[in-house]
Design an enzyme around this catalytic site. Sequence first.
Site, short mmCIF file in Angstrom:
data_model
loop_
_atom_site.label_atom_id
_atom_site.label_comp_id
_atom_site.label_asym_id
_atom_site.label_seq_id
_atom_site.Cartn_x
_atom_site.Cartn_y
_atom_site.Cartn_z
N LYS A 256 66.82 29.29 70.96
CA LYS A 256 66.47 29.32 72.39
C LYS A 256 67.24 30.35 73.23
O LYS A 256 66.63 31.09 74.00
CB LYS A 256 66.57 27.91 72.99
CG LYS A 256 65.45 26.99 72.48
CD LYS A 256 65.67 25.55 72.93
CE LYS A 256 64.52 24.64 72.49
NZ LYS A 256 64.80 23.22 72.72
N TYR B 201 56.33 29.77 70.08
CA TYR B 201 57.49 28.86 70.13
C TYR B 201 57.66 28.12 68.80
O TYR B 201 58.77 28.00 68.28
CB TYR B 201 57.31 27.86 71.30
CG TYR B 201 58.35 26.77 71.29
CD1 TYR B 201 59.67 27.02 71.66
CD2 TYR B 201 58.02 25.48 70.88
CE1 TYR B 201 60.63 26.03 71.62
CE2 TYR B 201 58.98 24.47 70.85
CZ TYR B 201 60.28 24.75 71.23
OH TYR B 201 61.24 23.77 71.17
N1 GLN Z 1 60.77 22.13 66.95
C1 GLN Z 1 61.57 21.24 67.75
C2 GLN Z 1 60.83 20.86 69.02
O1 GLN Z 1 60.30 21.73 69.68
C3 GLN Z 1 62.86 21.92 68.02
C4 GLN Z 1 63.72 21.19 68.88
C5 GLN Z 1 65.18 21.25 68.60
O2 GLN Z 1 65.76 21.84 67.67
N2 GLN Z 1 65.80 20.52 69.45
O3 GLN Z 1 60.77 19.70 69.37
#
Ligand code: GLN
Length: 342
Positions: A85, A207
Amino acid sequence: MPDETVPFLDALLSRMKSAASPLRDTVTELWEKYRHLDDGNVASYIPELAKADPKWFGISIVSVNGQSVDAGDFEQEFTIQSVSKPFVFGMGLEEFGRDHVLSKIGVQPIGEAFNSITLDEASNRPFNPMINAGAIAAADLIAGKDFPARVTHLIDTFGRYCGRPVHVNSSVYASERATGHRNRAIGHLMLNFGMVGERIEETLDLYFQQCSIMVNSHDLAVMGATLAHGGVNPLTGVRAIKASYVKDLLSVMHTCGMYDYAGEWAYRVGIPAKSGVGGGVVAVVPGQVGIGLFSPKLDAKGNSVRAMKVCQDLSEKFGLHIFECGSAERSIVSQLSPVRSG
Ligand code: GLN
């Protein structure tokens, strides 16, 4: 990376691997200390993640001058998940600048779970880029004329951070995509408020792709070291992000990086960090090192249990808390073996 630099780097790295250093001893000790810690649960929201071996445990540290120490399963690959992120937030900053990005995504921590369906009521912005809403809004800013061009831009950027080509795990991607209804709801809520563009389905796929990039703990340490080094990958010399935006990433990692444990983390550990449900954590000691950790068992907030312990111990041992009035001799870099020239 220019080809002629590879033999030099290989030589340097293999020399580092063989050289004894106090930091290598510390890392080995920490690996031994926590490898039997069995608390937490492997993420199971998709079957691919539930297959992770709970015993996997890798620790890696890479310094801004390219030295590295690794222990345990540092070559074991896993999906980067939310550790991606801050780096995608950085892509948006580079492409559109701070004012535009901040008109779409806040930088305010919230004490809610990473997948909460919440926007700031006054501005309609997601609170910060480290929760899913903010990360999806950041993915919306990944530039490119069509989906393949945007994926290439994403993968190339992560390749520059890691210093090697990276790829997406297609079965994790397929599962994230098939089960990501909550993320889809968040995306469409933001579309309703005009915070993301019309190509939201494509952005959600982007994403899901970014979450499914494969890395190991060494890669995460290199990514962290790249931020610690002002945006230049210390192994390849290639810039991954403009120096002026590095502090933006580190700030949101510091205040929001460890889910709804972020405040406690900033207080206790005091190192900007980001975790993911694959069990990875990247931590950055600005000007010194990147730390990459991997162990799949997570606590209730979604942070890797062993990774958190290792970071806390390293922070205490070397006085790494950013508000520590530390002395130079406690610097973590002085714990590495000296760099030899020639
Ligand atoms: N793929 C997961 C989601 O979008 C990733 C979230 C994470 O690592 N917290 O829920």
